[in-house]
Design an enzyme around this catalytic site. Structure first.
Site, PDB file in Angstrom:
ATOM      1  N   ASP A 149       0.372  -1.351  -0.244  1.00  0.00           N
ATOM      2  CA  ASP A 149       0.128  -0.079   0.208  1.00  0.00           C
ATOM      3  C   ASP A 149       0.640   1.255  -0.224  1.00  0.00           C
ATOM      4  OD1 ASP A 149       0.837  -0.672   2.663  1.00  0.00           O
ATOM      5  OD2 ASP A 149      -0.473   0.726   3.263  1.00  0.00           O
ATOM      6  N   GLU A 170       4.086   0.291   8.211  1.00  0.00           N
ATOM      7  CA  GLU A 170       2.709  -0.297   7.553  1.00  0.00           C
ATOM      8  C   GLU A 170       3.052  -1.126   5.908  1.00  0.00           C
ATOM      9  OE1 GLU A 170      -2.189   0.232   6.040  1.00  0.00           O
ATOM     10  OE2 GLU A 170      -0.989   1.943   6.577  1.00  0.00           O
ATOM     11  N   TRP A 196     -11.611  -6.240  -1.456  1.00  0.00           N
ATOM     12  CA  TRP A 196     -10.140  -6.270  -0.933  1.00  0.00           C
ATOM     13  C   TRP A 196     -10.559  -7.939  -1.253  1.00  0.00           C
ATOM     14  CZ3 TRP A 196     -11.959  -1.550  -0.062  1.00  0.00           C
ATOM     15  CH2 TRP A 196     -10.496  -0.498   0.461  1.00  0.00           C
ATOM     16  N   GLU A 215      -1.766   8.957  -0.914  1.00  0.00           N
ATOM     17  CA  GLU A 215      -3.242   7.976  -0.318  1.00  0.00           C
ATOM     18  C   GLU A 215      -4.452   8.409   0.064  1.00  0.00           C
ATOM     19  OE1 GLU A 215      -3.664   4.902   3.242  1.00  0.00           O
ATOM     20  OE2 GLU A 215      -2.426   6.893   3.862  1.00  0.00           O
TER      21      GLU A 215
END
Length: 865
Positions: free
Chosen positions: A456, A462, A526, A738
């Site tokens: 991501d 992350e 997802w 983002e």
């Protein structure tokens, strides 16, 4: 006149060292005269330069043609040549030989076991890495040598003081318990007759390093750092010498005192010993290793290129802060690390810190959350040294250098760009520099987030393989790069990590997600990566093998979500992220979008069921294809009954709702046109500003185009006020953000916790740029058939696209001069195309270069059917 074979490949790449399959597929490209078509192919197998077998295959296929010979054995080396015969009877010359070499294909081939430090290591902490080594002797002349190597953690191997390979962060990140990649290296030139030594640096990497949210987790796969390697040397007398990791190896603490992907690296050059991996090196401080266990059935050969340094960038500007540190601006938000050349006294520490943005001339690091992103080197004295960290990467445009000895010289620092070394396959250009910069931003976000897995973001604590992000972005990525091997490998981990009931994790490889993401729930967009991403690889690379391999995973997901929906075929329960990061959503609740999250879920229920039906047909599962086709139609009718009024309006009167309904074919005929008209109204009412999140962004511009609103699609994409794509360009963004407003109009950073300046998902609009602005899109798997349908607008005077398809280069280029529109297209041998001109003319074309002209009119596209 015959054709010529121009590019013979094995599987998806040119490098065929250490293949993990005994039956590698072959692909080739052709150059030939106009109208030439392949009728058959002859494939020759060579061993030691001598032809040992041939096979004639009657096929017009050129892409991923099945292996026609007996299975390759482990370690087997061969050469492959092809020549093709056309429908006219002409035969091409033989292609140059392409080498093929199998890796270790059977578990019984492995003698090696993981070895690492013998001293106690406290679990759940940051621990000092180790190095391992072994001396050995070769009595005879060396003919060839191969090193098969992997690690628990990450590694760099050395042989006789020389680094092996140029890969970084190997073996990468997989679901290690079931799939651990090993790499094969040709080290013939590094071994010598007589005394030798082999060794490896080790680092935590993803295996035991800190991963995840809110401080993260250590030791997700194990507490040990271990090297697992098998060096096999062939001598002139036919002897094979095997040097495998076992209890004869020794270990010592590394000069690297700490290494983490989030936090950076600390290296004390005073502890370096340049001769440690050479024969006869000092044994002080080295102790016997501990041998650990590893099931050799879990060792797999890679299907993708490794991570490498692909570019070096010098700083564009630098300045000194009031604290005496130096800030560097590299002009581009990138992923990698710094390499410095420095000369200072022993014991001096030089610290390198990283950030994506500045505030008031200083690094702004809040968006990194708990990632320190800091490298520290302690100098050893004794003259200039060139240094970079080994086992970390950072996402940054700016870096701060603290503790530099003497006057700072910006020429002594370079940023090294790291990512999976995929072949670039796609380009775009046009007359609008801002639109070109937007495309560059998409490209850089792809590079920065394709570091072994599709992540991501690359900078904060992350960096996970979020399934929804790549699901929406895979078509764009597949135009820009040959990511077939990388995404195919990642999909295998998705299947491994899928829960028994079919639930797909939010991110793959799966790690604990804390209270926000545990227990794992089934979420639309997802989880649909299980179905839609394999389909993208089929569509863009012609690889039906991926569909076959992922079939059970895809079917399990669709069966699960159909069960979740129940008999009414509406998925309106459970946790959903919906149209994630819709700009209307508050900073503290990115899922609170304008579009009903269950509308999104039911739309995706239809789309995945529809694609599973199509997948079944490709795989020859006709009965299952018919069953899922009928179910998909039930879902479509249920969607229309619940979420539309029958006249083209959706219950969520929002851009995403209409985009999904149109692009997924959930509304048809006059309803589709009405929906497109309403979508155009919404965009106009919003001042042409975007109002979509991750789910809606890929579909809104195509939906406008599909329903005749090309001009409005251009207005949307070329808008400059916030939120919009060009707003990020005008704010100095060099990657995709983002959030649409990761940086606010006043130049301050969005206060939301999820504020990254390098996320590719919203860059999915580039697929529309390729297909509509440049006019270049596949209309059959692997680009075997191409649709050329440029639709000029937005004041552009020219645009072009170029893509290296599996068959060869495909290109489209147009310009407007006065009242004349001119389009030039090119196709390789083995492909056909449909040219759709803006005036409505449609022309069939075969391979070669073709030029068309028509009046430069604003395109009018018919209603969706």
């Amino acid at each position: 006149m015959s054709a010529t074979v121009t590019d013979l490949r094995v599987e998806h790449g040119r490098a065929a060292l250490g293949l993990g399959t005994p039956r590698p597929r072959l692909s080739w490209q052709l150059a030939g005269p106009s109208g030439w078509q392949q009728e058959s192919v002859e494939i020759a197998l060579e061993t030691g330069g001598r032809q040992v077998a041939t096979a004639v295959v009657g096929t017009r296929d050129q892409v991923l043609v099945p292996w026609p010979f007996a299975d390759l054995a482990s370690r087997q080396r061969a050469g492959v040549r092809v020549r093709v015969t056309g429908v006219d009877g002409s035969t091409s010359p033989w292609s140059p030989a392409t080498s093929v070499e199998a890796g270790l294909l059977e578990p019984s081939d492995w003698r090696a076991r993981p070895v690492g430090a013998s001293w106690a290591e406290e679990a759940g902490t940051d621990r000092r890495p180790s190095r391992v080594r072994r001396a050995f002797r070769l009595d005879g002349d060396v003919v060839s040598a191969r090193l098969y190597a992997t690690a628990h953690g990450v590694f760099e191997a050395e042989l006789n003081g020389v680094r092996v390979g140029d890969d970084e962060l190997s073996p990468g990140w997989t679901s290690y318990d079931t799939r651990l990649r090993y790499r094969t290296y040709d080290v013939t030139d590094l071994v010598e007759t007589g005394e030798n030594a082999i060794g490896a640096w080790l680092g935590d990497g993803w295996y035991r390093g800190r991963l995840g949210f809110n401080g993260g987790y250590h030791d997700l796969y194990g507490t040990d750092l271990s090297f697992l390697a098998q060096l096999e040397v062939e001598l002139a007398d036919g002897t094979r010498v095997v040097v495998a990791t076992d209890d004869t190896w020794e270990a010592a603490p590394s000069p690297i005192s700490f290494s983490g992907l989030y936090d950076g690296e600390r290296h004390d050059l005073r502890l370096d010993d340049d001769g440690w991996s050479r024969a006869g090196s000092d044994r002080d401080g080295w102790t016997p290793v501990t041998v650990r266990a590893r099931d050799p059935r879990t060792l797999v050969a890679p299907e993708q290129p490794p991570v490498r340094c692909t570019e070096e960038i010098a700083p564009l500007a630098h300045w000194t802060t009031s604290r005496g540190s130096v800030v560097l601006d590299f002009g581009q938000n990138l992923v990698g690390r710094l390499r410095i050349t420095v000369d200072g006294e022993a014991g001096r520490q030089v610290t390198l810190r990283h950030a994506e943005v500045l505030q008031e001339g200083e690094l702004y690091r809040r968006t990194l959350r708990l990632a320190a992103a800091e490298d520290v080197v302690t100098l050893g004295g004794g003259g200039p040294v060139t240094w970079e960290p080994r086992f970390t990467i950072h996402g940054f445009r700016y870096a701060e250098v603290e503790g530099w000895p003497g006057d700072f010289d910006p020429a002594s620092v370079v940023a090294r760009v790291l990512h999976t070394d995929m072949e670039r396959t796609g380009w775009f250009a046009c007359s609008d520099p801002s639109l070109e910069r937007l495309h560059e931003n998409v490209l850089w976000s792809t590079r920065g987030n394709f570091v072994d897995i599709p992540t991501d973001c690359p900078q904060r604590d992350e960096r996970l393989g979020w399934t929804g992000d790549i699901q929406v972005f895979a078509p764009t990525a597949s135009y820009l790069y040959d990511c077939s091997g990388m995404l195919g490998s990642w999909l295998q981990d998705l299947a491994v990590d899928q829960l028994p009931d079919g639930t797909v994790p939010w991110f793959v490889p799966r790690i604990p997600g804390g209270p926000s993401w545990e227990p794992i729930e089934s979420g639309a967009v997802w989880g649909d990566a299980a179905v839609l991403t394999p389909w993208t690889l089929w569509e863009r690379f012609g690889d039906a093998g991926v569909l076959a391999r992922q079939w059970d995973s895809a079917k399990a997901w669709v069966d699960l979500i159909l069960a979740r929906a129940g008999d009414d075929r509406i998925w309106d329960e459970g946790f959903q992220l919906g149209d994630w990061l819709d700009p209307a959503a508050p900073p503290d609740d990115p899922a609170d979008a304008l579009t009903d999250r269950y509308l999104v879920a039911t739309a995706y229920l239809y789309w995945s069921t529809r694609h599973l039906a199509d997948t079944a047909v490709v795989l020859g599962k006709d009965a299952e294809g018919a069953r899922y086709d009928a179910i998909a139609e039930e879902v479509r009718k249920a969607f229309a009954g619940r979420y539309t009024d029958g006249g083209g309006r959706t219950t969520s009167d929002a851009q995403t709702a209409y985009g999904l309904a149109l692009e997924f074919g959930l509304v048809r005929g006059h309803e589709a046109q009405a929906a497109g008209d309403r979508l155009a109204e919404l965009v106009s009412e919003a001042g042409n500003r975007i109002a979509t999140g991750f789910a809606g962004t890929p579909v809104v511009a195509p939906a406008l185009t599909r329903t005749g609103h090309v001009a409005r699609a251009y207005d949307l994409v070329l808008e400059r006020s916030c939120p919009s794509w060009l707003y990020t360009v005008d704010m100095g963004g060099t990657t995709i953000w983002e959030r649409w407003d990761s940086m606010l109009p006043d130049g301050t950073v969005n206060p939301g916790e999820m504020t990254s300046f390098n996320h590719y998902a919203l860059g999915a609009v580039a697929d529309w740029m390729h297909a509509t602005v440049a006019g270049l899109a596949p209309s059959a798997p692997g680009w075997r058939r191409v649709r050329f349908a440029p639709r000029p607008g937005g004041g552009l005077t020219h645009a072009s696209g170029r893509h290296l398809s599996p068959y060869g280069e495909v290109s489209s280029s147009w310009r407007v001069e006065g009242e004349v529109f001119t389009l030039t297209v090119a196709l390789p041998v083995g492909t056909t195309g449909e040219v759709s001109l803006p005036d409505g003319t449609i022309v069939e074309v075969s391979h070669g270069r073709h030029e068309f002209t028509c009046a430069a009119v604003v395109p009018v596209v018919g209603a969706a059917g």
